[in-house]
Enzyme design. Structure first.
Site, PDB file in Angstrom:
ATOM      1  N   GLU A  96       9.635   1.131  10.950  1.00  0.00           N
ATOM      2  CA  GLU A  96      10.656   2.187  10.850  1.00  0.00           C
ATOM      3  C   GLU A  96       9.879   3.486  10.880  1.00  0.00           C
ATOM      4  O   GLU A  96       9.163   3.823   9.941  1.00  0.00           O
ATOM      5  CB  GLU A  96      11.470   2.032   9.570  1.00  0.00           C
ATOM      6  CG  GLU A  96      12.752   2.873   9.571  1.00  0.00           C
ATOM      7  CD  GLU A  96      12.587   4.205   8.885  1.00  0.00           C
ATOM      8  OE1 GLU A  96      12.427   5.221   9.614  1.00  0.00           O
ATOM      9  OE2 GLU A  96      12.602   4.252   7.653  1.00  0.00           O
TER      10      GLU A  96
ATOM     11  N   LYS B 100       0.845  -1.189   0.000  1.00  0.00           N
ATOM     12  CA  LYS B 100       0.000   0.000   0.000  1.00  0.00           C
ATOM     13  C   LYS B 100       0.883   1.241   0.000  1.00  0.00           C
ATOM     14  O   LYS B 100       1.510   1.582   0.993  1.00  0.00           O
ATOM     15  CB  LYS B 100      -0.931   0.065   1.209  1.00  0.00           C
ATOM     16  CG  LYS B 100      -2.023   1.146   0.998  1.00  0.00           C
ATOM     17  CD  LYS B 100      -2.622   1.671   2.280  1.00  0.00           C
ATOM     18  CE  LYS B 100      -1.902   2.877   2.839  1.00  0.00           C
ATOM     19  NZ  LYS B 100      -1.994   4.097   1.988  1.00  0.00           N
TER      20      LYS B 100
ATOM     21  N   GLU C 136       9.173  15.958  15.496  1.00  0.00           N
ATOM     22  CA  GLU C 136       9.550  15.742  14.104  1.00  0.00           C
ATOM     23  C   GLU C 136       8.750  16.675  13.208  1.00  0.00           C
ATOM     24  O   GLU C 136       7.527  16.561  13.118  1.00  0.00           O
ATOM     25  CB  GLU C 136       9.312  14.280  13.701  1.00  0.00           C
ATOM     26  CG  GLU C 136       9.809  13.985  12.288  1.00  0.00           C
ATOM     27  CD  GLU C 136       9.671  12.524  11.908  1.00  0.00           C
ATOM     28  OE1 GLU C 136      10.568  12.014  11.202  1.00  0.00           O
ATOM     29  OE2 GLU C 136       8.684  11.883  12.308  1.00  0.00           O
TER      30      GLU C 136
ATOM     31  N   CYS D  56      13.052  10.799   7.099  1.00  0.00           N
ATOM     32  CA  CYS D  56      12.869  10.353   8.488  1.00  0.00           C
ATOM     33  C   CYS D  56      14.142  10.514   9.301  1.00  0.00           C
ATOM     34  O   CYS D  56      14.094  10.778  10.500  1.00  0.00           O
ATOM     35  CB  CYS D  56      12.376   8.914   8.520  1.00  0.00           C
ATOM     36  SG  CYS D  56      13.388   7.763   7.582  1.00  0.00           S
TER      37      CYS D  56
ATOM     38  N   GLY E 131       2.619   3.867  13.385  1.00  0.00           N
ATOM     39  CA  GLY E 131       3.295   2.620  13.722  1.00  0.00           C
ATOM     40  C   GLY E 131       2.689   1.966  14.955  1.00  0.00           C
ATOM     41  O   GLY E 131       2.495   0.744  15.005  1.00  0.00           O
TER      42      GLY E 131
ATOM     43  N   GLY F  56       6.882   5.090   8.324  1.00  0.00           N
ATOM     44  CA  GLY F  56       6.012   6.257   8.453  1.00  0.00           C
ATOM     45  C   GLY F  56       6.102   6.832   9.846  1.00  0.00           C
ATOM     46  O   GLY F  56       7.112   6.688  10.533  1.00  0.00           O
ATOM     47  N   SER F  57       5.035   7.468  10.280  1.00  0.00           N
ATOM     48  CA  SER F  57       5.060   8.166  11.563  1.00  0.00           C
ATOM     49  C   SER F  57       4.994   7.190  12.734  1.00  0.00           C
ATOM     50  O   SER F  57       4.457   6.081  12.621  1.00  0.00           O
ATOM     51  CB  SER F  57       3.889   9.145  11.656  1.00  0.00           C
ATOM     52  OG  SER F  57       2.669   8.446  11.821  1.00  0.00           O
ATOM     53  N   THR F  58       5.515   7.630  13.874  1.00  0.00           N
ATOM     54  CA  THR F  58       5.470   6.817  15.083  1.00  0.00           C
ATOM     55  C   THR F  58       4.030   6.560  15.508  1.00  0.00           C
ATOM     56  O   THR F  58       3.678   5.453  15.927  1.00  0.00           O
ATOM     57  CB  THR F  58       6.256   7.506  16.202  1.00  0.00           C
ATOM     58  OG1 THR F  58       7.644   7.546  15.830  1.00  0.00           O
ATOM     59  CG2 THR F  58       6.131   6.767  17.519  1.00  0.00           C
TER      60      THR F  58
END
Length: 496
Positions: free
Chosen positions: A267, A191, A400, A302, A249, A244-246
């Site tokens: 990651e 995706k 971030e 990132c 995740g 992607g973003s924390t």
């Protein structure tokens, strides 16, 4: 790539064809719901195409296709030599379609087309080639045992791998997941981010041309809350790999627990520190790379070196050098080879970056940039921005931003530098500059980061693992270690 002019790229862009359907079981198909979403060129605001917006039903179809392909053995049990040949052919097809793929990356998410053509696409081809060449060079094991026992330890592919990738390096991030997963013999449901679906769809088409069996690589464009969540919760996905973003995740970890306990490899975010010590003998090189580390790809990286920690005695010199470099790195048309920075991915992300900038203006000293701009009166662009006298506790030093915004923080000694650098929920990457070999080893050992670059920034290659500590995630992309995520160890104990 220097032979292509601005006019050349514009001409090629005018003829490009966007794949706007999902790719399932070897065919382009519309979403079952008929829904679409607009893919917009952030440099112009123009709609490139209306793309199939996949939902739960489409994910079910893609996963079922991947499972059938895996069970058939056409890829999962193919000889190592065959898998190697197909992936080598795919690497070559990426190179043969370099201009098209570079334009898809640039038009879709705003990056400089010359960066896509010289870094992203060749990098993806190189990674597919690297994993292809590794396939027939990885040996299984025989465990120690007594007489009359033979104990085999083999790596087996997991089955169906779900891969959810971000928009900042659309082709590269798809490659980082797909190349090792496919090399190991898995089927993949990919995706792409809704902001950047086109290169992933083209990749699947080229993979079929290279000889990958139908169903082994499926691409399901769609929104995170629909397609992404459906993939994360799916009961027949064996592994979910995410960049992607924390925050997202953490959602995938929840989805795993709520479904079939699928493996989840993350990651996620970063706030990478770049430490410059007074004994750095080449401050110009340090300034060049510090600017590259935060302004490359518009800071949408990132592992961007977004915190610059400089020993106090050389801090003002470094700031002066960086201000000059920021002035020479202004945004421009992404299709113009003379441009130094491209567009932000979309208007929403631009507004978010500018909120951080406005916050920074209240707490630190703005020394460069700080404005949203247009190019030819259009688009989502942000100037390269530098804040000096930043407190380690400021929002711009802790959160971030994912944009071209640099926070400069002074330190006095090693202990203070390490304490500031490690005072973060993230631990993806770090850099340090020193002429002392002892200090380089000493500081590298104390920094909590998955990769520490010494006298450079953000160093990576297909041969080296990439990933983080803490809330930057776990598991590693690239290198042979990435294969650990997509294989399981099977012990076969034979008595004779």
């Amino acid at each position: 790539m220097s032979e292509l002019s601005h006019k050349d790229w514009i001409g090629k862009a005018a003829t490009i064809r966007f794949r706007d359907k999902a790719f399932i079981d070897g065919k382009f198909v519309a979403a079952r719901s008929g829904r679409t979403f607009a893919s917009i060129n952030p440099a112009t605001g123009e709609t490139l195409a209306e793309v199939a917006s996949c939902g739960e039903e489409d994910i079910d179809l893609a996963v079922a296709s991947a499972r059938r392909a895996f069970a058939s053995g056409a890829w999962s049990r193919a000889t190592p030599g065959h898998r190697k040949d197909v992936l080598l052919r795919l690497a070559q097809l990426l190179r043969e379609n370099l201009h098209e793929l570079a334009l898809l990356e640039s038009l879709d998410m705003g990056k400089l087309v010359t960066d896509a053509a010289t870094v992203d696409v060749p990098g993806s081809a190189g990674i597919f080639q690297w994993y292809a060449e590794a396939i027939d060079k990885i040996y299984d094991e025989i465990a120690p045992s007594g007489a009359g026992d033979l104990v085999l330890v083999r790596r087996e592919p997991l089955g169906v791998v779900g891969a959810v990738v971000p928009w900042n390096f659309p082709l590269d991030m798809a490659t980082w997941k797909c190349a090792p997963a496919l090399a190991a013999g898995n089927s993949v449901v990919l995706k792409p981010a809704e902001q950047s679906p086109f290169s992933a769809l083209r990749l699947a088409e080229l993979a079929m041309e290279a000889g990958l069996p139908a169903g082994v690589l499926n691409v399901v464009p769609g929104l995170g809350e629909t397609a992404g969540q459906a993939l994360g919760r799916h009961m027949d996905v064996d592994c979910l790999a995410f960049t992607g973003s924390t925050a997202v995740g953490k959602m995938f970890l929840q989805y795993s627990g709520q479904s079939n306990m699928k493996q989840v490899w993350l990651e996620t975010g970063g706030k990478s520190p770049n430490l410059v010590f007074a004994d750095c003998g080449n401050l110009d090189a340090a300034a060049d790379m510090a600017a590259f580390g935060i302004f490359f790809n518009q800071g949408e990286v990132c592992s961007a070196n977004s915190r610059l920690l400089v020993q106090r005695s050389v801090k003002d010199q470094m700031v002066e050098k960086l201000v000059a470099r920021a002035a020479a790195t202004q945004p421009g048309d992404p299709l113009d080879p003379a441009s130094k920075m491209g567009a932000m991915v979309d208007a929403r992300h631009t507004a978010n970056v500018m909120r951080f900038v406005e916050t920074g203006k209240k707490t630190a000293r703005l020394v460069a940039g700080g404005e949203q701009v247009t190019v030819n009166g259009r688009g989502s662009f942000v100037q390269p921005t530098i804040f000096d006298n930043v407190s380690p506790n400021d929002s711009i030093a802790r959160d971030e931003i994912f944009g071209p915004v640099l926070s400069v923080i002074a330190f006095d000694d090693e202990d203070e530098a390490v304490r500031i650098a490690n005072d973060s929920v993230y631990g993806l990457a770090a850099s340090l500059w020193t002429d002392s070999l002892s200090r380089a080893h000493r500081i590298a050992g104390r920094l909590h980061a998955g990769t520490v670059s010494v006298n450079t920034v953000d160093a990576l290659s297909p041969m080296t693992p990439f990933g983080g500590f803490k809330q930057s995630g776990f598991g590693r992309d690239l290198s042979l270690h990435a294969l650990d995520k997509y294989t399981a160890l099977k012990t076969t104990w034979i008595k004779y």
